[in-house]
Design an enzyme around this catalytic site. Structure first.
Site, PDB file in Angstrom:
ATOM      1  N   CYS A   1       0.812  -1.229  -0.047  1.00 37.79           N
ATOM      2  CA  CYS A   1      -0.005  -0.053   0.085  1.00 37.79           C
ATOM      3  C   CYS A   1       0.886   1.132   0.005  1.00 37.79           C
ATOM      4  O   CYS A   1       1.574   1.513   0.909  1.00 37.79           O
ATOM      5  CB  CYS A   1      -0.869   0.036   1.157  1.00 37.79           C
ATOM      6  SG  CYS A   1      -2.004   1.273   1.108  1.00 37.79           S
ATOM      7  N   GLY A   2       1.075   2.024  -1.200  1.00 41.97           N
ATOM      8  CA  GLY A   2       1.850   3.065  -1.230  1.00 41.97           C
ATOM      9  C   GLY A   2       1.419   4.290  -0.311  1.00 41.97           C
ATOM     10  O   GLY A   2       2.057   4.726   0.550  1.00 41.97           O
ATOM     11  N   HIS A   3      -0.015   4.749  -0.091  1.00 41.70           N
ATOM     12  CA  HIS A   3      -0.207   5.745   0.705  1.00 41.70           C
ATOM     13  C   HIS A   3      -0.096   5.153   2.207  1.00 41.70           C
ATOM     14  O   HIS A   3       0.343   5.889   3.091  1.00 41.70           O
ATOM     15  CB  HIS A   3      -1.947   6.168   0.583  1.00 41.70           C
ATOM     16  CG  HIS A   3      -2.689   5.430   1.415  1.00 41.70           C
ATOM     17  ND1 HIS A   3      -3.483   4.404   1.231  1.00 41.70           N
ATOM     18  CD2 HIS A   3      -3.196   5.664   2.830  1.00 41.70           C
ATOM     19  CE1 HIS A   3      -4.224   3.926   2.123  1.00 41.70           C
ATOM     20  NE2 HIS A   3      -4.143   4.787   3.090  1.00 41.70           N
TER      21      HIS A   3
ATOM     22  N   HIS B   1      -8.554  -4.107  -7.828  1.00 45.65           N
ATOM     23  CA  HIS B   1      -8.463  -2.543  -7.922  1.00 45.65           C
ATOM     24  C   HIS B   1      -8.732  -2.030  -9.585  1.00 45.65           C
ATOM     25  O   HIS B   1      -8.302  -2.530 -10.365  1.00 45.65           O
ATOM     26  CB  HIS B   1      -7.225  -2.060  -7.858  1.00 45.65           C
ATOM     27  CG  HIS B   1      -6.605  -2.107  -6.114  1.00 45.65           C
ATOM     28  ND1 HIS B   1      -6.440  -3.293  -5.688  1.00 45.65           N
ATOM     29  CD2 HIS B   1      -6.806  -1.268  -5.266  1.00 45.65           C
ATOM     30  CE1 HIS B   1      -6.066  -3.218  -4.399  1.00 45.65           C
ATOM     31  NE2 HIS B   1      -6.371  -1.921  -4.048  1.00 45.65           N
TER      32      HIS B   1
ATOM     33  N   ASP C   1     -10.345   5.310  -3.679  1.00 48.45           N
ATOM     34  CA  ASP C   1      -9.059   5.916  -2.887  1.00 48.45           C
ATOM     35  C   ASP C   1      -9.181   7.394  -3.030  1.00 48.45           C
ATOM     36  O   ASP C   1      -9.090   8.074  -4.003  1.00 48.45           O
ATOM     37  CB  ASP C   1      -7.869   5.280  -3.455  1.00 48.45           C
ATOM     38  CG  ASP C   1      -6.572   5.377  -2.745  1.00 48.45           C
ATOM     39  OD1 ASP C   1      -6.342   6.235  -2.014  1.00 48.45           O
ATOM     40  OD2 ASP C   1      -5.690   4.549  -2.806  1.00 48.45           O
TER      41      ASP C   1
ATOM     42  N   CYS D   1      -3.342   6.959  -5.273  1.00 52.63           N
ATOM     43  CA  CYS D   1      -3.277   5.307  -5.071  1.00 52.63           C
ATOM     44  C   CYS D   1      -1.638   5.181  -5.435  1.00 52.63           C
ATOM     45  O   CYS D   1      -1.410   5.091  -6.591  1.00 52.63           O
ATOM     46  CB  CYS D   1      -4.142   4.463  -5.766  1.00 52.63           C
ATOM     47  SG  CYS D   1      -3.813   2.953  -5.313  1.00 52.63           S
ATOM     48  N   GLY D   2      -0.755   4.819  -4.273  1.00 60.06           N
ATOM     49  CA  GLY D   2       0.548   4.555  -4.756  1.00 60.06           C
ATOM     50  C   GLY D   2       0.687   3.236  -5.329  1.00 60.06           C
ATOM     51  O   GLY D   2       1.523   3.328  -6.361  1.00 60.06           O
ATOM     52  N   THR D   3       0.144   2.055  -5.332  1.00 55.44           N
ATOM     53  CA  THR D   3       0.342   1.078  -6.071  1.00 55.44           C
ATOM     54  C   THR D   3      -0.453   1.313  -7.293  1.00 55.44           C
ATOM     55  O   THR D   3       0.172   0.758  -8.306  1.00 55.44           O
ATOM     56  CB  THR D   3      -0.186  -0.109  -5.072  1.00 55.44           C
ATOM     57  OG1 THR D   3      -1.604   0.157  -4.851  1.00 55.44           O
ATOM     58  CG2 THR D   3       0.647  -0.597  -4.063  1.00 55.44           C
TER      59      THR D   3
HETATM   60  O1  PYC Z   1      -1.857   3.724  -1.897  1.00 49.37           O
HETATM   61  O2  PYC Z   1      -1.255   1.779  -2.707  1.00 49.37           O
HETATM   62  C1  PYC Z   1      -2.116   2.635  -2.366  1.00 49.37           C
HETATM   63  C2  PYC Z   1      -3.506   2.202  -2.057  1.00 49.37           C
HETATM   64  C3  PYC Z   1      -4.027   0.916  -2.382  1.00 49.37           C
HETATM   65  C4  PYC Z   1      -5.413   0.735  -1.602  1.00 49.37           C
HETATM   66  C5  PYC Z   1      -5.654   2.043  -1.153  1.00 49.37           C
HETATM   67  N1  PYC Z   1      -4.375   2.749  -1.336  1.00 49.37           N
END
Ligand code: PYC
Length: 319
Positions: free
Chosen positions: A95-97, A215, A241, A245-247
């Site tokens: 999870c990036g965030h 996703h 999100d 979304c980092g990923t």
């Molecule tokens: O930031 O990767 C992310 C992420 C995945 C689901 C919610 N945020």
């Protein structure tokens, strides 16, 4: 007899990254002696302790948007911690965030200072650089496009084309631009993205090894001319999100690089549905695309969750 009841407590620290919340479990989660490493922990948690997930992020204590993060001993000694991310319906690979939220939380706890640190996730090691205040740059796991130009006939929508890509979770990135990507349109965007997800499932479109694509990412032109694109990301449990979304941004960067639309080191600014921004870039190591995602996170609260045995919803509303 209230005098005899055993009330459990779980200590958490909350933060948000670009508007998307993270809840880090600091103490009181299940003790798993002998289970080392984030991947093994995730497997044991999901198989035997899933009620902790719903009590921590589920209503009435949490919300559908909230991502939880268990900290654990890493099996890799160079990592500051291991982490297992989870949400309203299950567990995330990365999870990036959430990684940015964990970074500012570890700093708030006095466990890290400005500098570069490693974190062990169930899908591999990630590295983050923390500037000592709020800014965190995450070097994600290697990301890639698994399948390009997948065409779907989605009932009530029509033909939808997109790429299946990995950025630490599995994404379907829709090629057709969708407008308007605005908060006023969230119900319709959610409806669309959910239908696309269902179609992927019924047409047996998967990630590598048959992994479920959970996703869905929609894109439009950015609202701010400083950015390259705006997105809407539907998460596995139906929430969108709030962050870019980092990923999901990692998956997008991998596709852009594969298409020759992004060079190594070039900055790509991804705007979210609420207008918050992650700055992304890639470097290529031994043929692998390593995304770097930069954003800001803020600690918003510290709390002691109380699990009263008399409370019929102490385990959260299970989904
Ligand atoms: O930031 O990767 C992310 C992420 C995945 C689901 C919610 N945020």
């Amino acid at each position: 007899m209230s005098g005899c009841k055993i009330v459990e407590h779980i200590r958490v620290i909350d933060s948000h990254t670009a508007g998307e919340p993270t809840r880090v479990v600091v103490s009181g989660g299940p003790d798993l002696p002998g289970v080392t490493g984030a991947a093994a922990r995730r497997d044991v948690l999901s198989a035997s302790f899933d009620h902790y997930r719903s009590m921590i992020v589920g209503e009435p204590r949490g919300s559908d948007a909230l991502v939880g993060a268990y900290l654990c001993e890493p099996s890799d000694p160079s990592s500051v911690a291991g982490v297992v991310f989870f949400n309203n319906v299950g567990y995330l690979g990365m999870c990036g965030h959430g990684t940015m939220g964990v970074a500012v939380t570890l700093a708030h706890m006095g466990r890290i200072t400005r500098g570069t640190h490693r974190l062990e996730t169930p899908v591999g090691l990630v590295e983050f650089e923390f500037d000592g205040t709020h800014r965190v740059a995450v070097e994600n796991v290697p990301s890639y496009r698994h399948e390009a130009n997948v065409s779907l006939q989605v009932e009530k929508i029509g033909t939808v084309t997109g790429d299946i890509a990995w950025g630490g979770n599995w994404f379907f990135l829709v090629t057709e631009q969708v407008t308007p990507l605005s908060l006023a349109n969230v119900d319709r965007l959610t409806w669309m993205a959910w239908r696309i997800r269902r179609k992927l499932k019924s047409s047996f479109s998967t990630g590598k090894g048959g992994a479920e694509i959970n996703h869905i990412e929609l894109f439009s032109p950015p609202h701010s001319p400083e950015n390259h694109s705006r997105n809407f990301v539907l998460c596995p449990g139906g929430a969108y999100d709030r962050s870019p979304c980092g990923t999901g941004t990692s998956a997008k960067l991998a596709c852009l690089y594969a298409d020759g639309k992004l060079k190594e080191g070039e900055i790509y600014r991804q705007e979210s549905i609420i207008g918050s921004v992650f700055e992304g870039s890639v470097r290529v190591v031994d043929g692998q695309i390593i995304p770097r995602i930069v954003g800001s996170a803020y600690v918003t609260g510290e709390a002691m969750l109380i699990l009263d045995p008399d409370d019929p919803f102490r385990l959260g509303i299970r989904r």
